[in-house]
Design an enzyme around this catalytic site. Structure first.
Site, PDB file in Angstrom:
ATOM      1  CB  SER A 161      37.804  50.441  51.395  1.00 13.97           C
ATOM      2  OG  SER A 161      38.279  51.297  52.415  1.00 13.97           O
ATOM      3  CE  LYS A 204      42.017  50.303  47.886  1.00 15.09           C
ATOM      4  NZ  LYS A 204      41.176  49.905  49.038  1.00 15.09           N
ATOM      5  CB  SER A 258      40.466  53.422  50.947  1.00 13.76           C
ATOM      6  OG  SER A 258      40.462  52.022  50.808  1.00 13.76           O
TER       7      SER A 258
END
Lengths: 98, 491
Positions: free
Chosen positions: B180, B81, B156
């Site tokens: 997330s 990420k 997210s």
């Protein structure tokens, strides 16, 4: 507990948080932040008398270790991402007014 | 025989060890898939193509020479990420304010991945600074759900979720502050675990709300997550909040569900839960019973206060953590003609942060300011104690809790992004877990009528990751959801 946030409050908070806002954003934020805050205000119903605040979910004790030096970032590596630098320093606009 | 990309990470590792494939073949396969699928789903922000291929060649040599004991992830591609620091590779949190930032150091999880032989194939898209549940708020534009490109992948960590669902890589890392990891896992039909707070080092994770967040795996199966968690978990001297508890053999799971006591928190099945989601989760619970588990209803009465509690704490922490973006040391700098330091600082943050990030910083500033500190911040910290106590009481009676990960399935892109409160409501079933600090795994348990995946959370007691993952493995062994690929990823 519920408290309306008006444009002046938004302007003051934005100054504290060092974020420039346009007039339009101030208006928009005042409306949005007021409704979010109203939603948040439901926690005032919760009885928290004699309840301790949680700062850390897993209880930690102070941990000691030997005071030994370890290698850190080099000056060059630390400065590599700086938008402006001079003589091995980060370069800032004037902080104290004349 | 299954095509290479149809395998789980666990199976791929076995094939690599057995010489049935090579790290170069694996890397080339996924790079080719990325080239083909990225125009459709936009899960990735940077593809580490040349370096990854070179690393794969090196891994191939090492694998040939390795006799017996080899590195646990040798030759395995992994997506990381955008908020996790990677030396020499952009780490922008998908924000304009970090454009061009190249970290001079690795996050501890990345160091551990490299030591284990994994290869970073790409960085993945996310909501700016992890503030969102749809991956629509990225400065690079939204990610599309591989099951239906008109819908969001969740957030997210939506880029990592979509990349795994589309089989652009066999492994990925996300981070979970209020859901997330679990939200995109649920919406994309893959597995993901937020471990106990302190289980995984946060060193090198760009901080959003530091008392809530954990880095964790997003993978095809719970078994894959277990294997990846074994590599990244453990005490780290560079993160004082990481906890010195031994890392279990998560991938061994548990012997069976025989005698497992499962709690069903009634609050997870309340108003707003989509009928298809409820039906799929109930079916999975029935499967658990068939496998020998017993169930009982439990109650977490205070979790109706979890959303405001979570958002207050997260916004307060964000306003403090994001103060570091001052235009001086890294990222964007917008000078104001004849302006002083404050003028540059404020202008940089206006142009660098998107609207949601600015909203949260300003609200956090409000809740921490004189006169409101006790009313909002301290009140929320006390509410957190009460919510955590609810979990402790429930988990004293049962081994694990199960419930839906998300109240609905993935929604259409553009339908919620302009209304902050509506977007916050997405997180109603995920944020309580971050407040409590306990581990929670999301595993796919079915799909709705439109074919969109449904995830179930398995929540356990502090540091009981092995049990939580073991339940996930037992379930996926009977449900076999991972055998189904999104149509666009199938061929």
């Amino acid at each position: 507990m519920s408290k309306k946030i008006d444009e002046n409050t938004v302007a003051h908070l934005a100054e504290l948080a060092r974020i420039t806002l346009s007039d339009k954003e101030r208006k928009e934020f005042a409306k949005q932040l007021s409704s979010i805050l109203e939603f948040f205000s439901q926690i005032s119903e919760l009885d928290t008398e004699n309840v301790k605040p949680t700062y850390h979910v897993v209880e930690l004790k102070n941990v000691f270790r030997e005071d030994e030096s370890r290698e850190g970032l080099s000056q060059e590596a630390a400065l590599r991402n700086a938008p402006q630098k001079e003589k091995g320093y980060f370069k800032s606009p004037k902080i104290v007014e004349d | 025989m299954a095509k290479l990309h149809e395998n789980t990470a666990t199976e791929l590792l076995r094939m690599l060890s057995a010489g049935e494939t090579t790290p170069v073949e694996v890397m080339a396969t996924y790079l080719e898939r990325i080239g083909k699928l990225e125009p459709k789903i936009h899960a990735l922000t940077f593809v580490n193509k040349d370096a990854a291929l070179k690393e794969a060649e090196r891994a191939a040599k090492e694998l040939k020479g390795a006799k017996g004991k080899k590195k646990p992830l040798l030759g395995m591609p992994i997506v990381v990420k955008e908020c996790i620091s990677t030396t020499g590779i952009q780490t922008t949190c998908c924000s304009k304010i970090l454009q061009g930032y190249i970290p001079p150091y690795d996050a501890t999880v990345v160091t551990r991945l490299k030591q284990a032989g994994a290869i970073i194939i790409a960085k993945s898209n996310m909501d700016e600074f992890a503030m969102g549940s749809s991956t629509e708020r990225s400065c690079y534009g939204p990610t599309m759900n591989p099951w239906d490109v008109n819908r969001v992948p969740g957030g997210s960590s939506g880029g990592s979720g979509a990349a795994i669902a589309a089989r652009e890589a066999p492994l990925a890392l996300g981070s979970d502050t209020g859901g997330s990891i679990r939200c995109p896992a649920a919406y994309c039909g893959v597995a993901g675990i937020k471990s106990t707070y302190g289980r995984v080092s946060r060193y090198g994770l760009v901080a959003y709300a530091n008392s809530l967040e954990q880095i964790g795996p997003i993978t095809i199966t719970a078994r894959d997550s277990a294997m990846l968690l074994e590599v990244i978990a453990g005490k780290d001297i560079a993160d004082s909040t990481s906890v010195d508890v031994p890392v279990d053999k998560y991938s061994q799971g548990i012997a069976s569900l025989e005698g497992l006591k499962v709690g069903i928190p009634k609050e997870f099945f309340g108003e707003g839960l989509k009928a298809d989601v409820k039906a799929s989760v109930e079916k999975a619970v029935d499967k658990m019973k068939e496998l020998g588990a017993t169930t009982q209803e439990v109650s977490l009465p205070s979790i109706k206060y979890a959303l405001p509690t979570y958002y207050l704490i997260a916004m307060c922490e964000a306003s403090s953590n994001l103060a570091r973006f001052d235009g001086l040391r890294y990222g964007l700098r917008v000078d104001v003609p004849k302006g002083n330091y404050d003028a540059m600082f404020s202008k940089t943050r206006q142009e660098g942060f998107g609207p949601e990030v600015r909203r949260r910083i300003i609200l956090g500033t409000y809740a921490l300011s004189a006169g409101y500190y006790d009313m909002f911040y301290v009140k929320a910290l006390k509410a957190r104690t009460i919510i955590q106590d609810d979990f402790k009481k429930a988990l004293a009676k049962v081994d694990v809790l199960v419930g839906p990960t998300m109240p609905t399935t993935a929604f259409e892109i553009g339908t919620k992004v302009d209304d902050p409160l509506t977007m916050y409501l997405e997180d109603i079933l995920t944020v309580p877990i971050n407040l409590a600090g306990v581990p929670s795994l999301s595993v796919p348990v079915g799909a709705d009528k439109a074919g969109m995946p449904i995830g179930m959370q398995v929540m356990g007691n502090f540091f009981k990751e092995q049990q939580v993952l073991g339940v996930g493995m037992a379930l996926e062994d009977v449900l076999q959801f991972h055998k189904k690929l999104p149509p666009l990823a199938g061929a």
